[in-house]
Write a protein that holds these residues in place. Structure first.
Motif, mmCIF file in Angstrom:
data_model
loop_
_atom_site.group_PDB
_atom_site.id
_atom_site.type_symbol
_atom_site.label_atom_id
_atom_site.label_comp_id
_atom_site.label_asym_id
_atom_site.label_seq_id
_atom_site.Cartn_x
_atom_site.Cartn_y
_atom_site.Cartn_z
ATOM 1 N N VAL A 1 -4.263 6.855 -2.468
ATOM 2 C CA VAL A 1 -3.692 5.588 -2.034
ATOM 3 C C VAL A 1 -3.705 4.580 -3.185
ATOM 4 C CG1 VAL A 1 -5.868 4.586 -1.212
ATOM 5 C CG2 VAL A 1 -3.706 3.863 -0.201
ATOM 6 N N ARG B 1 0.857 -1.181 0.000
ATOM 7 C CA ARG B 1 0.000 0.000 0.000
ATOM 8 C C ARG B 1 0.893 1.230 0.000
ATOM 9 N NH1 ARG B 1 -5.340 1.050 2.137
ATOM 10 N NH2 ARG B 1 -5.537 3.184 2.887
ATOM 11 N N TRP B 2 0.601 2.175 -0.917
ATOM 12 C CA TRP B 2 1.360 3.415 -1.001
ATOM 13 C C TRP B 2 0.421 4.604 -0.888
ATOM 14 C CZ3 TRP B 2 1.853 -0.560 -4.551
ATOM 15 C CH2 TRP B 2 3.072 -1.226 -4.574
ATOM 16 N N GLY B 3 0.902 5.651 -0.243
ATOM 17 C CA GLY B 3 0.147 6.889 -0.181
ATOM 18 C C GLY B 3 -0.958 6.864 0.852
ATOM 19 N N GLU B 4 -1.694 7.979 0.902
ATOM 20 C CA GLU B 4 -2.781 8.136 1.858
ATOM 21 C C GLU B 4 -3.985 8.765 1.165
ATOM 22 O OE1 GLU B 4 -2.826 7.032 4.883
ATOM 23 O OE2 GLU B 4 -0.723 6.429 5.001
ATOM 24 N N GLY B 5 -5.136 8.651 1.800
ATOM 25 C CA GLY B 5 -6.347 9.301 1.316
ATOM 26 C C GLY B 5 -6.753 8.869 -0.079
#
Length: 199
Positions: free
Chosen positions: A153, A146-150
């Motif tokens: 993602v 999983r990469w990034g947020e919100g």
């Protein structure tokens, strides 16, 4: 016909594919609901007999398989590896997921037990190996990132295919690890259902 794994050329494509996935060209794999009571009974039996020499031997041998399986290989990097190396990678995934060796031994016992109770069971050892390998394959069967947020993602979920020679290698290794336990304690394995009743 045959399969891309080169497993057989005796069957039409559908039967060859079925053979690759299930260890039999005709008999389907046992379903999760069918096998669950046997897995639970096998694990409970192992826990109740942990001091038994042959139980301890099987658990220790599975632990050795996990510890000597080499480095973890991400599921998306398996392409091009030999079936033997893919099988080692499957053991490494189990180790990295901290799967209890008792659960792995219980998978083999569950297959022994359900085949014993199945009046229409497939008798060939290959079917047994594949069925047990499919069970442990599901215990830690993929790579998840999983990469990034919100809203930005990104996720990656890759699952190795549960088929072919890899299953045969995993199943054969598990059979060897539990060999003495089955040889000396098969008659003592529990019955989740009364004899002849699997409803």
């Amino acid at each position: 016909a045959g399969t891309e794994d080169g497993l057989d050329t005796r069957f039409c494509r559908p039967h060859a594919d079925h053979y690759s996935r299930h260890g039999s060209p005709y008999r389907p794999s046992y379903g999760a609901r069918e096998i669950a009571p046997y897995r639970d009974a096998a694990l409970a039996w192992l826990e109740a007999h942990e001091d038994d020499t042959y139980v301890r031997n099987a658990i220790d041998r599975v632990a050795t398989l996990l510890q000597t399986s080499g480095p973890r290989v991400e599921a998306f990097r398996l392409r091009g590896l030999s079936p033997q190396d893919r099988a080692k990678a499957a053991w490494a995934r189990l180790r990295n997921a901290a799967v209890d060796p008792r659960r792995v031994v219980a998978a083999w016992l569950a297959i022994e037990m359900i085949i014993r109770d199945d009046p229409q069971a497939e008798s060939k050892i290959e079917f047994k190996r594949v069925q047990a390998a499919k069970l442990i394959h599901k215990m830690a069967s993929g790579t998840h990132k999983r990469w990034g947020e919100g809203p930005n993602v990104k996720e990656l979920h890759v699952y190795p295919r549960s088929r072919g020679r890899v299953l045969r290698h995993v199943g054969a290794a598990l059979e060897q690890a539990t060999e003495l336990l089955i040889q000396h304690r098969a008659a003592a394995l529990p019955r989740p259902f009364p004899k002849g009743d699997q409803t």
